[in-house]
Scaffold this active site. Structure first.
Site, PDB file in Angstrom:
ATOM      1  N   ASP A   1      42.279 -83.201 -39.324  1.00 29.67           N
ATOM      2  CA  ASP A   1      41.291 -83.245 -38.251  1.00 29.67           C
ATOM      3  C   ASP A   1      41.930 -82.957 -36.892  1.00 29.67           C
ATOM      4  O   ASP A   1      41.226 -82.788 -35.897  1.00 29.67           O
ATOM      5  CB  ASP A   1      40.519 -84.568 -38.233  1.00 29.67           C
ATOM      6  CG  ASP A   1      41.392 -85.783 -37.943  1.00 29.67           C
ATOM      7  OD1 ASP A   1      42.631 -85.652 -37.900  1.00 29.67           O
ATOM      8  OD2 ASP A   1      40.825 -86.881 -37.779  1.00 29.67           O
TER       9      ASP A   1
ATOM     10  N   SER B   1      45.301 -90.782 -40.683  1.00 27.30           N
ATOM     11  CA  SER B   1      45.484 -89.673 -39.750  1.00 27.30           C
ATOM     12  C   SER B   1      46.961 -89.315 -39.603  1.00 27.30           C
ATOM     13  O   SER B   1      47.627 -88.989 -40.576  1.00 27.30           O
ATOM     14  CB  SER B   1      44.835 -90.010 -38.402  1.00 27.30           C
ATOM     15  OG  SER B   1      44.811 -88.893 -37.555  1.00 27.30           O
TER      16      SER B   1
ATOM     17  N   ASP C   1      47.432 -82.226 -39.147  1.00 27.66           N
ATOM     18  CA  ASP C   1      47.915 -83.548 -39.566  1.00 27.66           C
ATOM     19  C   ASP C   1      47.443 -83.840 -40.990  1.00 27.66           C
ATOM     20  O   ASP C   1      46.739 -83.022 -41.590  1.00 27.66           O
ATOM     21  CB  ASP C   1      47.484 -84.620 -38.558  1.00 27.66           C
ATOM     22  CG  ASP C   1      45.981 -84.869 -38.553  1.00 27.66           C
ATOM     23  OD1 ASP C   1      45.233 -84.016 -39.056  1.00 27.66           O
ATOM     24  OD2 ASP C   1      45.567 -85.922 -38.040  1.00 27.66           O
TER      25      ASP C   1
ATOM     26  N   ASP D   1      45.132 -85.510 -42.602  1.00 32.76           N
ATOM     27  CA  ASP D   1      43.734 -85.384 -43.007  1.00 32.76           C
ATOM     28  C   ASP D   1      43.058 -84.185 -42.354  1.00 32.76           C
ATOM     29  O   ASP D   1      41.839 -84.028 -42.455  1.00 32.76           O
ATOM     30  CB  ASP D   1      42.951 -86.668 -42.731  1.00 32.76           C
ATOM     31  CG  ASP D   1      42.837 -87.008 -41.255  1.00 32.76           C
ATOM     32  OD1 ASP D   1      43.835 -86.822 -40.541  1.00 32.76           O
ATOM     33  OD2 ASP D   1      41.769 -87.475 -40.821  1.00 32.76           O
TER      34      ASP D   1
END
Length: 578
Positions: free
Chosen positions: A307, A150, A303, A305
């Site tokens: 999400d 993340s 960010d 990834d």
């Protein structure tokens, strides 16, 4: 160097012939160099699933992200899937982000699954977490894995495990998988040998499926058409968002999207930021400067990834200002519910969801539209769990958490910054058509529902010593609960570990109907909510504060904001020790 028995046993095992020569050599180097602290931190425990799955610093050791810890986790997950779906052809989806080693780890995970006779849908290039969640559901998989840490610093990587609903593992599956992982006592128990016939590569054509499904969720396509030239600045902060967010915005109808080129190339070293976290002003600074230069309507960044999404908009002074996660979530909830009401599309069984540390403004907005608002523990996996539990009974509309994770519609079971970017752009276009910026709308909400102001303070405590310090801080708060915070008396203490709410004024106790979690909340007589929670994915303890005051009119905004900020600082000074 003297270690406890379990730590020494793990160190010894990692210097055995079961491990490859490079791994053994690195462990021996740490031993020979007397790196006691690093050895303890690397071997004092096994990585465990937290609110976001498996996450840690990359390197050798049982408490590090590497070939063996990932292989062991995957073998344990494979063993559990085979028990839970006995006699079925098991399928899993696997994706990875831009972090160093994510692609290598992703292929490693696919190898182990394939070696266990499990069919793998493996993305051939990096793709965001929400796309992975959608793939689990689309292909009818029993599970999935996303390789990402993340928004953590560059030395981290992680492993998010998914169930057949497209959501991250929750009880009892998370603990059961850990039990299966812990039952693996030898590297020889891990099947690393790839079986190519069990792997299907998923290409960019899957993007069209995901994007097409999302475009059907648009509430005000006419507003997009009227403002298709809306000036949008977008940054992927060297992550996966660049692969699909621009395509999503284009498919939605926006034709004036400006990519922050300095941060457009996926790069696990994240060269232009300290932390690849859109919650941080530093990470958003390049995008905000571009927004100023272009006089943009909205600035967004995701960010690694994709999400989580950060947003900056113009304030009444005409300068770009970051919105926090509570503000973004409140705006999205208001936009979705008010728009659905205007179109006479609200139903009796509609609902929203927020976490226990997310602003109560979301609940107030939901209540005002007659929409039920569920509350969950921190971590979007719990929001996904509510969604799965209520399928066919109630209708999920929108939800989110203060940590910049949101989801509109029920296509996936995780926070989705790609979906959120499209809705934030549509929301901006819709209100621009009404002559308002998002900041204008936010002030309208504060006047209507009360001025909510929140603050988060995170204290980083690394390694074994840090973990013990965090544990002790929570013990101290339980044993010596504050009677007042910021000079304001505490009227209620909510202990989510004991699942008990204690009314200080009456002495009565009531049960909290949620799963156990190491969280404490203190509610003052003013209605302020202060929370303490060790992070499930980072070596941190987090303190959240939410305060509220009446905002009589727009001209009072600055004065009330300053008063609330001072109140927050007084409260935080009392509860944050260390």
């Amino acid at each position: 160097m003297v270690f406890d028995k379990e730590t020494q046993s793990r160190i010894d095992s990692w210097t055995s012939a079961e491990y490859d020569k490079d791994t053994v050599a690195e462990v021996q180097r740490l031993i020979d160099s007397g790196a006691e602290t690093e050895l303890v931190d690397s071997f004092y425990k096994n990585l465990e699933f937290g609110t976001g799955g498996l996450r840690g610093i990359m390197g050798v050791g049982s408490n590090r992200m590497n070939k063996y810890t990932i292989g062991k986790a995957t073998q344990g997950l494979a063993n559990y899937l085979k028990k839970e779906f006995l006699g079925q052809q098991i399928k899993v989806a696997v994706s990875y982000d831009s972090r160093n080693n994510s692609q290598v780890f992703g292929h490693l995970v696919a190898d182990v699954f394939s070696a266990n006779g499990i069919h793998v849908f493996l993305f051939d290039e990096l793709r965001p977490t929400p796309v992975l969640s959608y793939a689990v559901r689309y292909y009818g998989c029993q599970g999935g894995v996303m390789l990402t840490a993340s928004h953590n610093p560059k030395e981290y990587n992680g492993y998010k495990a998914y169930w057949n609903d497209g959501g991250q593992l929750v009880a009892p599956h998370d603990k059961n998988v850990i039990a299966e992982v812990d039952a693996i006592h030898s590297v020889s128990d891990i099947k690393f040998e790839r079986r190519s016939e069990n792997i299907t590569l998923v290409g960019s054509e899957f993007d069209d499926l995901y994007i097409g499904a999302n475009t059907q969720l648009s509430i005000h396509p006419e507003a997009v058409k009227e403002n298709q030239g809306l000036k949008i600045v977008y940054s992927s902060i060297h992550g996966t968002g660049v692969t699909i967010v621009p395509k999503m915005l284009s498919a939605w109808g926006f034709n004036n999207v400006h990519i922050v080129e300095e941060q457009a190339k996926p790069d696990g070293n994240f060269p232009t930021v300290v932390y690849p976290n859109p919650e941080e002003e530093e990470a958003m600074s390049i995008a905000m400067r571009k927004g100023e230069e272009l006089d943009a309507d909205v600035v967004m960044a995701t960010d690694p990834d994709a999400d989580r999404v950060g947003v900056a908009v113009k304030n009444p002074q005409g300068t770009f200002q970051l919105l926090n996660g509570n503000q973004i979530g409140s705006l999205l909830v208001y936009y979705v519910l008010s728009s659905k009401k205007d179109k006479a599309e609200l139903k009796e069984n509609d609902y929203s969801v927020k976490t226990i540390v997310t602003t109560n403004l979301i609940r107030e907005i939901s209540d005002s539209f007659g929409v039920k608002c569920y509350e969950t523990l921190t971590g979007f996996k719990f929001i996904g769990e509510v969604m799965t539990r209520l399928v066919g009974k109630e209708n999920y509309l929108v939800g989110g958490e203060e940590s910049y994770g949101f989801l509109i519609g029920d296509l996936v079971r995780d926070k989705d910054a790609v979906n959120s970017c499209a809705f934030i752009a549509e929301m901006t276009a819709y209100f621009k058509g009404k002559g308002k910026s998002l900041f204008d709308v936010l002030i309208d909400l504060y006047i209507a529902y009360g001025f909510y102001q929140e603050k988060l303070i995170s204290l980083t405590k690394k390694g074994k010593a840090g973990a013990e310090e965090i544990k002790q801080m929570m013990v101290d708060l339980r044993e010596n609960a504050p009677e007042s915070l910021g000079g304001i008396a505490v009227k209620e203490i909510r202990d989510y570990e004991r699942l008990e709410a204690y009314d200080v004024l009456t002495g009565t106790r009531s049960r909290i109907d949620l799963p156990k979690s190491d969280v404490l909340q203190f509610v003052t007589v003013d209605g302020d909510v202060i929370s303490a929670r060790p992070s499930g994915t980072e070596p941190k303890i987090k303190f959240y504060c939410s305060v509220k005051e009446v905002l009589p009119d727009r001209t009072s905004f600055s004065a009330v904001s300053e008063a609330l900020e001072n109140k927050v600082l007084r409260i935080m000074a009392d509860i944050v020790k260390g």
